[in-house]
Motif scaffolding. Structure first.
Motif, PDB file in Angstrom:
ATOM      1  N   HIS A  93      74.955  18.075 -29.450  1.00 45.03           N
ATOM      2  CA  HIS A  93      74.845  16.883 -28.609  1.00 45.03           C
ATOM      3  C   HIS A  93      74.825  17.269 -27.141  1.00 45.03           C
ATOM      4  O   HIS A  93      75.513  18.201 -26.714  1.00 45.03           O
ATOM      5  CB  HIS A  93      76.005  15.931 -28.883  1.00 45.03           C
ATOM      6  CG  HIS A  93      76.064  15.445 -30.298  1.00 45.03           C
ATOM      7  ND1 HIS A  93      75.244  14.457 -30.776  1.00 45.03           N
ATOM      8  CD2 HIS A  93      76.827  15.851 -31.347  1.00 45.03           C
ATOM      9  CE1 HIS A  93      75.505  14.250 -32.056  1.00 45.03           C
ATOM     10  NE2 HIS A  93      76.460  15.082 -32.433  1.00 45.03           N
ATOM     11  N   CYS A  94      74.045  16.516 -26.376  1.00 45.40           N
ATOM     12  CA  CYS A  94      73.951  16.739 -24.940  1.00 45.40           C
ATOM     13  C   CYS A  94      73.729  15.383 -24.284  1.00 45.40           C
ATOM     14  O   CYS A  94      72.666  14.764 -24.473  1.00 45.40           O
ATOM     15  CB  CYS A  94      72.810  17.699 -24.617  1.00 45.40           C
ATOM     16  SG  CYS A  94      72.699  18.158 -22.893  1.00 45.40           S
TER      17      CYS A  94
ATOM     18  N   ASP B  87      74.193  19.108 -17.917  1.00 48.17           N
ATOM     19  CA  ASP B  87      74.847  20.370 -17.589  1.00 48.17           C
ATOM     20  C   ASP B  87      75.907  20.813 -18.585  1.00 48.17           C
ATOM     21  O   ASP B  87      76.559  21.832 -18.405  1.00 48.17           O
ATOM     22  CB  ASP B  87      75.460  20.311 -16.189  1.00 48.17           C
ATOM     23  CG  ASP B  87      76.405  19.127 -16.004  1.00 48.17           C
ATOM     24  OD1 ASP B  87      76.773  18.493 -17.022  1.00 48.17           O
ATOM     25  OD2 ASP B  87      76.771  18.840 -14.856  1.00 48.17           O
ATOM     26  N   VAL B  88      76.092  20.041 -19.665  1.00 53.13           N
ATOM     27  CA  VAL B  88      77.057  20.407 -20.708  1.00 53.13           C
ATOM     28  C   VAL B  88      76.462  20.095 -22.069  1.00 53.13           C
ATOM     29  O   VAL B  88      75.832  19.045 -22.259  1.00 53.13           O
ATOM     30  CB  VAL B  88      78.389  19.636 -20.552  1.00 53.13           C
ATOM     31  CG1 VAL B  88      79.321  19.940 -21.718  1.00 53.13           C
ATOM     32  CG2 VAL B  88      79.075  20.001 -19.251  1.00 53.13           C
TER      33      VAL B  88
ATOM     34  N   TYR C 279      84.015  24.656 -36.503  1.00 55.45           N
ATOM     35  CA  TYR C 279      83.797  25.258 -35.192  1.00 55.45           C
ATOM     36  C   TYR C 279      83.361  24.169 -34.208  1.00 55.45           C
ATOM     37  O   TYR C 279      82.505  23.339 -34.534  1.00 55.45           O
ATOM     38  CB  TYR C 279      82.695  26.319 -35.243  1.00 55.45           C
ATOM     39  CG  TYR C 279      83.071  27.598 -35.950  1.00 55.45           C
ATOM     40  CD1 TYR C 279      83.975  28.488 -35.376  1.00 55.45           C
ATOM     41  CD2 TYR C 279      82.485  27.940 -37.170  1.00 55.45           C
ATOM     42  CE1 TYR C 279      84.295  29.681 -36.011  1.00 55.45           C
ATOM     43  CE2 TYR C 279      82.804  29.126 -37.809  1.00 55.45           C
ATOM     44  CZ  TYR C 279      83.710  29.995 -37.220  1.00 55.45           C
ATOM     45  OH  TYR C 279      84.027  31.175 -37.847  1.00 55.45           O
ATOM     46  N   ASP C 280      83.929  24.179 -33.008  1.00 55.97           N
ATOM     47  CA  ASP C 280      83.514  23.277 -31.938  1.00 55.97           C
ATOM     48  C   ASP C 280      83.204  24.120 -30.701  1.00 55.97           C
ATOM     49  O   ASP C 280      84.107  24.740 -30.128  1.00 55.97           O
ATOM     50  CB  ASP C 280      84.620  22.271 -31.605  1.00 55.97           C
ATOM     51  CG  ASP C 280      84.786  21.224 -32.682  1.00 55.97           C
ATOM     52  OD1 ASP C 280      84.002  20.254 -32.682  1.00 55.97           O
ATOM     53  OD2 ASP C 280      85.681  21.378 -33.534  1.00 55.97           O
ATOM     54  N   ALA C 281      81.936  24.153 -30.311  1.00 51.19           N
ATOM     55  CA  ALA C 281      81.513  24.969 -29.168  1.00 51.19           C
ATOM     56  C   ALA C 281      81.057  24.079 -28.027  1.00 51.19           C
ATOM     57  O   ALA C 281      80.418  23.046 -28.247  1.00 51.19           O
ATOM     58  CB  ALA C 281      80.377  25.898 -29.584  1.00 51.19           C
ATOM     59  N   LYS C 282      81.375  24.496 -26.804  1.00 50.56           N
ATOM     60  CA  LYS C 282      80.977  23.770 -25.603  1.00 50.56           C
ATOM     61  C   LYS C 282      80.419  24.771 -24.607  1.00 50.56           C
ATOM     62  O   LYS C 282      81.060  25.785 -24.313  1.00 50.56           O
ATOM     63  CB  LYS C 282      82.181  23.038 -25.007  1.00 50.56           C
ATOM     64  CG  LYS C 282      81.915  22.271 -23.714  1.00 50.56           C
ATOM     65  CD  LYS C 282      83.206  21.606 -23.245  1.00 50.56           C
ATOM     66  CE  LYS C 282      83.056  20.900 -21.909  1.00 50.56           C
ATOM     67  NZ  LYS C 282      84.338  20.296 -21.463  1.00 50.56           N
ATOM     68  N   GLY C 283      79.218  24.494 -24.115  1.00 46.86           N
ATOM     69  CA  GLY C 283      78.604  25.355 -23.122  1.00 46.86           C
ATOM     70  C   GLY C 283      78.322  24.576 -21.857  1.00 46.86           C
ATOM     71  O   GLY C 283      77.866  23.427 -21.913  1.00 46.86           O
ATOM     72  N   ALA C 284      78.595  25.187 -20.708  1.00 43.20           N
ATOM     73  CA  ALA C 284      78.392  24.517 -19.417  1.00 43.20           C
ATOM     74  C   ALA C 284      77.543  25.390 -18.509  1.00 43.20           C
ATOM     75  O   ALA C 284      77.594  26.626 -18.587  1.00 43.20           O
ATOM     76  CB  ALA C 284      79.737  24.218 -18.760  1.00 43.20           C
TER      77      ALA C 284
END
Length: 448
Positions: A70-71, A95-96, A117-122
């Motif tokens: 999701h974004c 941006d996330v 798993y829960d991943a977050k990229g910024a």
């Protein structure tokens, strides 16, 4: 039943094979494999890695095969796996990105759990501070020489969980051995003066939900979410210098207040009232007294702050005033009237007088009291409310729905007058003194 759990129960049996070599490693050990989302040049890459800066391996491609990505308000569809990783294009203006992968049921030490798993990229450290209220989420910001990491579960602080940080060119580190989040879900980690190469900063933690369920015919007693956050070092190494300057030259008032209050927040968390709440032994009578005393304090604060707000001098707007409405509704729902002065306990009566005595000096003492209450109900208060709901089957909206604290802090930081700041500190300290005293009253002890 939790809506998210219903979704997991309907999932088909995943074809993912569990690689024992990576998934039997305890998540709090110095090294373990997590799914990382890294954003670079408008592309986000998902891969199962031990270190956020290492190259993906084809053998781990199956772990990113069933990602839900999701974004913003969009759902992304990553491309096919290549060398063990999948990529997607970040939508313009975003941006996330966050991703979830439900692995399946596991068992360790005789206890079953659902592994997710829960991943977050910024795209930057600034973006990494944004909260998305994911089931498990890590936030990061920098103040001066510290990296502040916050662990959240659906927006609520997660205390007592280990946090590990990976810097480019180095191993994982923490500010202390086995460092754990405090009652606000935070840890403070020294910001390195330099790193050996550019790359990504990676942060990881495990968030546990004591929620039972069933997936693909297998039962589990809890949910283990392995959460990550990644953002690029390039930019982050200077991002925050402005905050550093503020910290040394003109520290934000919110930080001045926090420093001035010391360990009072942690002490309040250990008070008798909270011990009774989290032991699941709070009675309806105890809750009514607790809310009544708070109503008396809030009512007096509202009288002073509402008048000052009309003059535009303090941050006390609709979101802050709504707290009073929620508290009123809760008391009415419980069958209790709005309390009057004769119902004030002796400690409450004395504190009300102290608030009134401060009024000739202006509204800032009262605002300092309000600051302490507001931070408590919108942060740790969420967990207090949840536990009350479990115990008494009545979830106080005062704890559940009070909001707006983040925007309020921005306005607080605009208060630069030294005299006003000192009055807020004085009011906040007085609030903690009262809260600690009232919360440790014998009437809030758990009945045997």
């Amino acid at each position: 039943m939790d809506i998210r759990m219903m979704r997991y129960m309907k999932l088909p049996l995943l074809s993912v094979g569990i690689a024992i070599v990576v998934l039997t490693i305890v998540p709090t050990a110095a090294f373990a494999h997590f799914i990382w989302a890294t954003v670079e040049k408008g592309q986000v890459r998902f891969a199962l890695l031990e270190n956020v800066n290492e190259a993906p391996q084809a053998q781990f491609a199956k772990y990113v095969a069933d990602l839900a990505v999701h974004c913003g308000d969009k759902t992304l569809s990553p491309g096919e796996s290549r060398d063990g990783a999948r990529t997607a294009t970040l939508p313009a203006g975003q941006d996330v990105v966050t991703a979830e992968s439900v692995v399946g049921t596991k068992e360790r030490d005789g206890k079953s759990f659902l592994l997710i798993y829960d991943a977050k990229g910024a795209v930057s450290l600034t973006a990494a501070s944004a909260m998305k209220k994911e089931p498990a989420e890590i936030l990061a910001s920098r103040v001066g020489k510290e990296l502040i990491v916050t662990v959240r579960r659906a927006g609520l602080a997660v205390p007592e969980t280990e946090v590990w940080v990976q810097w480019p060119g180095g191993d994982e580190s923490s500010s202390a051995k086995n460092v754990k989040t405090d009652s606000q879900g935070e840890v403070h980690i020294p910001w390195p003066t330099t790193v050996s190469k550019n790359g990504f900063v990676g942060i990881r933690a495990m968030v546990t939900e004591e929620t039972a369920g069933e997936l693909a015919g297998k039962s589990y007693a809890s949910i283990h979410r392995l959460a990550t956050l990644a953002f690029p070092w390039e930019g982050a190494k200077t991002d925050g210098f402005k905050n550093a300057a503020v910290t040394t030259e003109a520290k934000p008032l919110s930080r001045i207040l926090r420093d001035a209050f010391g360990a009072n927040h942690e002490l309040a968390g250990k008070a008798v009232f909270n011990q009774t709440v989290f032991a699941g032994k709070l009675t309806r009578v105890q809750l009514e007294i607790h809310l009544q005393q708070r109503a008396l304090i809030h009512s007096e604060l509202h009288r002073i702050l509402n008048a000052a707000a009309h003059k535009g001098s303090i941050p006390y707007g609709a979101a802050q005033k709504h707290v009073l409405v929620l508290l009123f509704d809760d008391l009415i729902t419980m069958g209790s009237d709005w309390p009057t002065e004769p119902q004030a306990l002796p400690l409450t009566r004395d504190f009300l007088q102290e608030i009134r005595d401060s009024e000739p000096q202006g509204p800032y003492f009262a605002l300092g009291v309000w600051h302490v209450y507001y931070g408590g109900i919108t942060n740790g208060g969420r967990m207090i409310g949840e536990k009350i709901g479990e115990t008494l089957h009545f979830l106080p909206t005062y704890y559940e729905k009070s909001d707006g604290y983040g925007e309020y802090l921005k306005e607080v930081n605009k208060i630069t007058d030294p005299a006003a700041q000192q009055e807020m500190i004085r009011g906040g300290k007085a609030a903690y003194k009262y809260i600690l005293a009232i919360s440790n009253e014998a009437l809030f002890q758990a009945s045997q």
